[in-house]
Design a protein around this motif. Structure first.
Motif, PDB file in Angstrom:
ATOM      1  N   VAL A   1     -20.742  -4.803  19.191  1.00 13.20           N
ATOM      2  CA  VAL A   1     -21.267  -3.797  17.938  1.00 13.20           C
ATOM      3  C   VAL A   1     -20.334  -4.947  16.885  1.00 13.20           C
ATOM      4  N   LEU A   2     -21.349  -5.527  15.568  1.00 14.54           N
ATOM      5  CA  LEU A   2     -20.769  -6.669  14.831  1.00 14.54           C
ATOM      6  C   LEU A   2     -21.603  -5.640  13.790  1.00 14.54           C
ATOM      7  N   LEU A   3     -20.627  -5.223  12.643  1.00 16.07           N
ATOM      8  CA  LEU A   3     -20.906  -4.492  11.490  1.00 16.07           C
ATOM      9  C   LEU A   3     -20.454  -5.523   9.821  1.00 16.07           C
ATOM     10  N   ILE A   4     -21.261  -5.361   9.101  1.00 21.61           N
ATOM     11  CA  ILE A   4     -20.926  -5.373   7.485  1.00 21.61           C
ATOM     12  C   ILE A   4     -20.970  -4.135   6.739  1.00 21.61           C
ATOM     13  N   GLU A   5     -19.824  -3.289   6.690  1.00 18.67           N
ATOM     14  CA  GLU A   5     -19.308  -2.365   5.336  1.00 18.67           C
ATOM     15  C   GLU A   5     -19.090  -2.669   4.713  1.00 18.67           C
ATOM     16  N   HIS A   6     -19.358  -1.955   3.479  1.00 17.00           N
ATOM     17  CA  HIS A   6     -18.355  -2.250   2.278  1.00 17.00           C
ATOM     18  C   HIS A   6     -17.794  -0.915   1.835  1.00 17.00           C
ATOM     19  N   ASP A   7     -17.514   0.402   3.060  1.00 22.14           N
ATOM     20  CA  ASP A   7     -17.301   1.497   2.688  1.00 22.14           C
ATOM     21  C   ASP A   7     -15.650   1.261   3.750  1.00 22.14           C
ATOM     22  N   MET A   8     -15.107   0.990   3.375  1.00 24.28           N
ATOM     23  CA  MET A   8     -13.432   0.543   4.105  1.00 24.28           C
ATOM     24  C   MET A   8     -12.771   1.525   5.023  1.00 24.28           C
TER      25      MET A   8
ATOM     26  N   GLY B   1      -7.496 -10.164  12.290  1.00 26.43           N
ATOM     27  CA  GLY B   1      -6.768  -9.463  13.054  1.00 26.43           C
ATOM     28  C   GLY B   1      -8.053  -7.318  12.881  1.00 26.43           C
ATOM     29  N   THR B   2      -6.225  -7.766  13.489  1.00 28.49           N
ATOM     30  CA  THR B   2      -6.503  -5.815  13.711  1.00 28.49           C
ATOM     31  C   THR B   2      -6.608  -4.856  12.012  1.00 28.49           C
ATOM     32  N   PRO B   3      -7.786  -3.718  11.896  1.00 28.13           N
ATOM     33  CA  PRO B   3      -7.380  -2.875  10.596  1.00 28.13           C
ATOM     34  C   PRO B   3      -6.035  -3.011  10.209  1.00 28.13           C
ATOM     35  N   ALA B   4      -5.054  -2.265  10.945  1.00 29.51           N
ATOM     36  CA  ALA B   4      -3.807  -3.010  10.171  1.00 29.51           C
ATOM     37  C   ALA B   4      -3.160  -4.093   9.592  1.00 29.51           C
ATOM     38  N   GLN B   5      -3.462  -5.001  10.752  1.00 32.20           N
ATOM     39  CA  GLN B   5      -3.152  -6.358  10.164  1.00 32.20           C
ATOM     40  C   GLN B   5      -4.087  -6.565   8.919  1.00 32.20           C
ATOM     41  N   ILE B   6      -5.205  -6.294   8.326  1.00 34.16           N
ATOM     42  CA  ILE B   6      -5.976  -6.877   7.842  1.00 34.16           C
ATOM     43  C   ILE B   6      -5.675  -5.645   6.258  1.00 34.16           C
ATOM     44  N   GLN B   7      -5.298  -5.186   6.406  1.00 33.41           N
ATOM     45  CA  GLN B   7      -4.868  -3.379   5.361  1.00 33.41           C
ATOM     46  C   GLN B   7      -3.952  -4.481   4.981  1.00 33.41           C
ATOM     47  N   ALA B   8      -2.736  -5.828   5.443  1.00 30.98           N
ATOM     48  CA  ALA B   8      -1.402  -5.412   5.320  1.00 30.98           C
ATOM     49  C   ALA B   8      -1.413  -7.296   4.362  1.00 30.98           C
ATOM     50  N   ASP B   9      -2.642  -7.658   4.569  1.00 31.74           N
ATOM     51  CA  ASP B   9      -3.036  -9.038   4.439  1.00 31.74           C
ATOM     52  C   ASP B   9      -3.449  -9.630   3.035  1.00 31.74           C
ATOM     53  N   GLU B  10      -2.243 -10.314   2.480  1.00 32.96           N
ATOM     54  CA  GLU B  10      -2.110 -10.303   1.625  1.00 32.96           C
ATOM     55  C   GLU B  10      -3.016 -11.481   0.525  1.00 32.96           C
ATOM     56  N   ARG B  11      -3.789 -12.058   1.744  1.00 37.73           N
ATOM     57  CA  ARG B  11      -4.965 -12.813   1.511  1.00 37.73           C
ATOM     58  C   ARG B  11      -6.000 -11.558   0.967  1.00 37.73           C
ATOM     59  N   VAL B  12      -5.925 -11.045   1.973  1.00 39.70           N
ATOM     60  CA  VAL B  12      -6.893 -10.214   1.715  1.00 39.70           C
ATOM     61  C   VAL B  12      -6.772  -9.185   0.739  1.00 39.70           C
ATOM     62  N   ILE B  13      -6.082  -8.623   0.138  1.00 41.40           N
ATOM     63  CA  ILE B  13      -5.351  -8.318  -1.129  1.00 41.40           C
ATOM     64  C   ILE B  13      -6.009  -8.558  -2.553  1.00 41.40           C
ATOM     65  N   GLU B  14      -5.789 -10.001  -2.083  1.00 43.47           N
ATOM     66  CA  GLU B  14      -6.092 -10.667  -3.636  1.00 43.47           C
ATOM     67  C   GLU B  14      -7.428 -10.594  -3.310  1.00 43.47           C
ATOM     68  N   ALA B  15      -8.559 -11.016  -2.266  1.00 44.66           N
ATOM     69  CA  ALA B  15      -9.496 -11.245  -2.491  1.00 44.66           C
ATOM     70  C   ALA B  15     -10.473 -10.408  -3.252  1.00 44.66           C
ATOM     71  N   TYR B  16     -10.143  -8.796  -2.712  1.00 47.66           N
ATOM     72  CA  TYR B  16     -10.540  -7.759  -3.469  1.00 47.66           C
ATOM     73  C   TYR B  16     -10.145  -7.885  -5.224  1.00 47.66           C
ATOM     74  N   LEU B  17      -8.961  -7.041  -4.592  1.00 44.87           N
ATOM     75  CA  LEU B  17      -8.143  -6.881  -6.110  1.00 44.87           C
ATOM     76  C   LEU B  17      -7.773  -8.016  -7.101  1.00 44.87           C
ATOM     77  N   GLY B  18      -7.966  -9.347  -6.814  1.00 46.81           N
ATOM     78  CA  GLY B  18      -7.603 -10.010  -7.176  1.00 46.81           C
ATOM     79  C   GLY B  18      -5.775 -10.038  -7.758  1.00 46.81           C
ATOM     80  N   VAL B  19      -5.216 -10.695  -8.175  1.00 49.48           N
ATOM     81  CA  VAL B  19      -3.844 -11.229  -8.974  1.00 49.48           C
ATOM     82  C   VAL B  19      -3.277 -11.269 -10.487  1.00 49.48           C
ATOM     83  N   GLU B  20      -2.637 -10.855 -10.762  1.00 46.59           N
ATOM     84  CA  GLU B  20      -2.119 -10.282 -12.199  1.00 46.59           C
ATOM     85  C   GLU B  20      -1.896 -12.118 -12.271  1.00 46.59           C
ATOM     86  N   GLU B  21      -2.018 -12.718 -13.597  1.00 45.97           N
ATOM     87  CA  GLU B  21      -2.282 -13.983 -13.720  1.00 45.97           C
ATOM     88  C   GLU B  21      -0.377 -13.501 -15.011  1.00 45.97           C
ATOM     89  N   ASP B  22       0.586 -14.733 -14.838  1.00 52.78           N
ATOM     90  CA  ASP B  22       1.862 -14.625 -15.577  1.00 52.78           C
ATOM     91  C   ASP B  22       1.627 -14.828 -17.316  1.00 52.78           C
TER      92      ASP B  22
END
Length: 254
Positions: free
Chosen positions: A204-211, A233-254
């Motif tokens: 199975v390969l899936l796209i899904e927005h429901d995290m 990576g694994t779900p746990a690795q992805i949840q902790a990945d800063e690049r993924v967090i930035e892609a979904y949530l963005g980062v606060e500008e200085d």
């Protein structure tokens, strides 16, 4: 062993690079999620795998064989099935007839055999009916078999697409946002169905927005942003990945 391999896949639409040098593998027997923000190129990747689009660069290997130039019907014949982000049923046909359409690629009787009602055509038809009913039962919507497909709820139309895809007897199934329009109860049932699909030996390969669904159902995740791989990576690795967090949530500008 990898069932599917994407090698440096690139797809352009005019000046837009929708998929940019994407590479990843899907191991046989795995449940892999392809995630990323809207516009990341996920559905384009699916359309490249299934032959709806042709890549401009790179290759797609299924069981070690390149499928990048194969037409869609030959890709289905190899054992690759899919559902769609935008539901594509035959709305005026019955639920059962929609699933029978998925059986069509595995039948051999032609028009003459059907008109003459030859014995092997009758056997093939009976087998297809049994298989269609079995897939409706598997997805939990067999009691809707005689209803017109457009009368189903949105969530059950999603399940009908899954049943139709399974009726083609795939070894690899691609699910494009299968939980779209589902409530929490329906989503929980879908997770169980996805796991049972894998128990049948189907990758199975899936796209899904429901995290929640992605993190619970998938063993491995690939993350795209702006058409390119940014994490895997694994779900746990992805949840902790800063690049993924930035892609979904963005980062606060200085």
């Amino acid at each position: 062993m990898s069932l599917l391999q994407l090698q440096n896949l690139t797809k352009r639409f005019g000046g837009l690079v929708a998929v940019d040098d994407v590479s990843f593998e899907v191991p046989q027997g795995a449940i892999v999620g392809l995630i990323g923000p809207n516009g990341a190129g996920k559905t384009t990747v699916f359309n490249l795998i299934t032959g709806n689009y042709r890549p401009d660069q790179g290759d797609i290997l299924f069981e070690g064989r390149s499928i990048r130039k194969l037409p869609t019907h030959k890709i289905v014949a190899l054992g690759i099935a899919r559902t769609f982000q935008t539901i594509r049923l035959f709305p005026k046909m019955s639920v059962l007839e929609n699933v029978l359409a998925g059986c069509h690629c595995r039948t051999h009787a032609g028009a003459v055999a059907a008109m003459l009602r030859l014995p092997f055509q009758k056997r093939e038809e009976a087998a297809a009916l049994a298989e269609a009913h079995a897939e409706l039962a598997f997805t939990g919507i067999e009691h809707y078999a005689d209803q017109v497909a457009e009368n189903l709820s949105y969530g059950n139309q999603r399940l009908l697409e899954v049943a139709r895809a399974l009726a083609s007897r795939p070894r690899f199934i691609i699910l494009d946002e299968p939980a779209g329009g589902m409530n929490d109860f329906e989503t929980a049932a879908l997770i169980r169905i996805i796991r049972r699909i894998r128990e049948r030996g189907i990758t199975v390969l899936l796209i899904e927005h429901d995290m929640n669904l992605v993190m619970e159902a998938c063993e491995h995740l690939v993350v795209l942003e702006n058409g390119a791989n940014i994490a895997e990576g694994t779900p746990a690795q992805i949840q902790a990945d800063e690049r993924v967090i930035e892609a979904y949530l963005g980062v606060e500008e200085d």
